[in-house]
Design a protein around this motif. Structure first.
Motif, PDB file in Angstrom:
ATOM      1  N   THR A  60     -43.593  48.281   3.428  1.00  0.00           N
ATOM      2  CA  THR A  60     -42.170  48.080   3.647  1.00  0.00           C
ATOM      3  C   THR A  60     -41.469  47.793   2.332  1.00  0.00           C
ATOM      4  O   THR A  60     -41.836  46.859   1.627  1.00  0.00           O
ATOM      5  CB  THR A  60     -41.937  46.902   4.623  1.00  0.00           C
ATOM      6  OG1 THR A  60     -42.572  47.206   5.856  1.00  0.00           O
ATOM      7  CG2 THR A  60     -40.460  46.651   4.848  1.00  0.00           C
TER       8      THR A  60
ATOM      9  N   GLU B   6     -35.378  54.477   7.427  1.00  0.00           N
ATOM     10  CA  GLU B   6     -34.564  53.933   8.509  1.00  0.00           C
ATOM     11  C   GLU B   6     -34.349  52.440   8.254  1.00  0.00           C
ATOM     12  O   GLU B   6     -35.019  51.600   8.845  1.00  0.00           O
ATOM     13  CB  GLU B   6     -35.259  54.152   9.850  1.00  0.00           C
ATOM     14  CG  GLU B   6     -35.413  55.614  10.218  1.00  0.00           C
ATOM     15  CD  GLU B   6     -36.148  55.794  11.538  1.00  0.00           C
ATOM     16  OE1 GLU B   6     -36.090  54.897  12.399  1.00  0.00           O
ATOM     17  OE2 GLU B   6     -36.793  56.846  11.684  1.00  0.00           O
TER      18      GLU B   6
ATOM     19  N   LYS C 228     -33.397  48.711   8.360  1.00  0.00           N
ATOM     20  CA  LYS C 228     -33.047  47.773   9.425  1.00  0.00           C
ATOM     21  C   LYS C 228     -32.893  46.385   8.800  1.00  0.00           C
ATOM     22  O   LYS C 228     -33.537  46.083   7.801  1.00  0.00           O
ATOM     23  CB  LYS C 228     -34.146  47.750  10.480  1.00  0.00           C
ATOM     24  CG  LYS C 228     -34.297  49.074  11.222  1.00  0.00           C
ATOM     25  CD  LYS C 228     -35.245  48.927  12.379  1.00  0.00           C
ATOM     26  CE  LYS C 228     -35.393  50.148  13.237  1.00  0.00           C
ATOM     27  NZ  LYS C 228     -34.996  51.414  12.791  1.00  0.00           N
ATOM     28  N   PRO C 229     -32.044  45.538   9.399  1.00  0.00           N
ATOM     29  CA  PRO C 229     -31.941  44.166   8.885  1.00  0.00           C
ATOM     30  C   PRO C 229     -33.331  43.548   8.812  1.00  0.00           C
ATOM     31  O   PRO C 229     -34.143  43.691   9.715  1.00  0.00           O
ATOM     32  CB  PRO C 229     -31.068  43.455   9.910  1.00  0.00           C
ATOM     33  CG  PRO C 229     -30.258  44.565  10.516  1.00  0.00           C
ATOM     34  CD  PRO C 229     -31.179  45.765  10.541  1.00  0.00           C
ATOM     35  N   PHE C 230     -33.585  42.884   7.713  1.00  0.00           N
ATOM     36  CA  PHE C 230     -34.909  42.364   7.424  1.00  0.00           C
ATOM     37  C   PHE C 230     -34.775  40.867   7.160  1.00  0.00           C
ATOM     38  O   PHE C 230     -34.090  40.457   6.230  1.00  0.00           O
ATOM     39  CB  PHE C 230     -35.457  43.081   6.182  1.00  0.00           C
ATOM     40  CG  PHE C 230     -36.909  42.823   5.893  1.00  0.00           C
ATOM     41  CD1 PHE C 230     -37.901  43.530   6.554  1.00  0.00           C
ATOM     42  CD2 PHE C 230     -37.276  41.896   4.932  1.00  0.00           C
ATOM     43  CE1 PHE C 230     -39.240  43.313   6.270  1.00  0.00           C
ATOM     44  CE2 PHE C 230     -38.611  41.670   4.640  1.00  0.00           C
ATOM     45  CZ  PHE C 230     -39.598  42.378   5.318  1.00  0.00           C
TER      46      PHE C 230
ATOM     47  N   LEU D 163     -32.155  44.593   3.827  1.00  0.00           N
ATOM     48  CA  LEU D 163     -32.636  45.650   4.703  1.00  0.00           C
ATOM     49  C   LEU D 163     -34.059  45.988   4.307  1.00  0.00           C
ATOM     50  O   LEU D 163     -34.444  45.829   3.150  1.00  0.00           O
ATOM     51  CB  LEU D 163     -31.753  46.899   4.582  1.00  0.00           C
ATOM     52  CG  LEU D 163     -30.287  46.729   4.973  1.00  0.00           C
ATOM     53  CD1 LEU D 163     -29.509  47.999   4.653  1.00  0.00           C
ATOM     54  CD2 LEU D 163     -30.140  46.360   6.441  1.00  0.00           C
TER      55      LEU D 163
ATOM     56  N   GLY E  72     -37.784  48.597   5.458  1.00  0.00           N
ATOM     57  CA  GLY E  72     -38.381  49.661   6.243  1.00  0.00           C
ATOM     58  C   GLY E  72     -39.308  50.485   5.379  1.00  0.00           C
ATOM     59  O   GLY E  72     -39.431  50.253   4.174  1.00  0.00           O
TER      60      GLY E  72
END
Length: 191
Positions: free
Chosen positions: A78, A106, A108-110, A129, A131
Motif C-alpha cells: 500500500t 483506487e 481511499k481514505p487511509f 489516502l 491503496g
C-alpha cells in the motif's frame, strides 16, 4: 490648480490606505532536536515509534517523530499520500529502499494508526489516502540521508536491508492539525 488636486489626492490615498503596524511578530522560542537527543530517543524506544517534539512555527506546526521498521521485505503493498503535509525523513540508522512517486490505482481514505510506545497507537490526524500503487522511483537510503516528501507524493517503504531502520520525520503541517508544544517524556526539560 491641477497640482493642488494631485497633492490632495496623494495625501488622501496615503491617509486611507492600509496602515503598517510597528509591532513585532509574537516571540517564538526556537526548538532543537540534537544528535544526543536522537540517540536518547532511539535508546528509550528501541524498535518502536514515538513523538519527539513539536512546535508552533507560526504559519504551520512542525512535528518530529522517531520511527523504526524491522528488517525484511515491505510490510505492505500500500502506498500512501498526504494531501496537506510535507514529510522530511532523516535516516538515523540502517539501510532501506524508499519508493516515491507513482500513482495509487483506487485511492481511499487511509487512517494512519502509528504503533507507538507502550503498546498504544497514535492516529495521524491529517488527510491521507492509500491503496495499491504502481510506478514510483526506488532509492536506497542510509544514515545521514534526507528525503523530502511533498504533499501529494505517493510514498512507501520497500525492503529494509538491515536488522532495523531508524529514522526521524519532521512533518510540516500548514493546517495545524498536529499538536504543537509536545516534548517526549524521555526528553523532558529540553526545549
Amino acid at each position: 490648480m491641477t497640482r493642488s488636486f494631485l497633492t490632495i489626492g496623494v495625501i488622501a490615498a496615503l491617509a486611507t490606505g492600509p496602515t503598517v503596524s510597528a509591532q513585532a511578530p509574537p516571540e517564538r522560542g526556537a526548538m532543537t532536536l540534537t544528535a544526543a537527543e536522537m540517540q536518547q530517543m532511539a535508546a528509550a524506544y528501541p524498535g518502536l515509534n514515538a513523538g519527539a517534539k513539536s512546535v508552533d512555527a507560526g504559519a504551520h506546526v512542525i512535528d518530529f517523530w522517531l520511527e523504526s521498521r524491522k528488517g525484511g521485505a515491505a510490510e505492505s503493498a500500500t502506498g500512501i499520500v498526504h494531501s496537506e503535509i510535507t514529510e522530511i525523513y532523516y535516516i538515523f540508522q540502517g539501510k532501506a529502499t524508499i519508493i516515491t512517486g507513482g500513482t495509487i490505482a483506487e485511492p481511499k481514505p487511509f487512517a494512519v494508526n502509528v504503533p507507538a510506545w507502550k503498546g498504544s497507537s497514535v492516529v495521524f490526524n491529517t488527510p491521507t489516502l492509500g491503496g495499491p500503487f504502481k510506478g514510483g522511483t526506488p532509492r536506497v537510503v542510509g544514515p545521514g540521508d534526507i528525503i523530502v516528501v511533498p504533499p501529494g507524493t505517493v510514498h512507501q517503504w520497500g525492503t529494509v536491508e538491515t536488522p532495523m531502520l531508524v529514522y526521524f520525520i519532521a512533518r510540516i503541517d500548514p493546517s495545524k492539525k498536529l499538536t504543537a508544544g509536545y516534548v517526549n517524556p524521555a526528553l523532558a526539560g529540553k526545549p
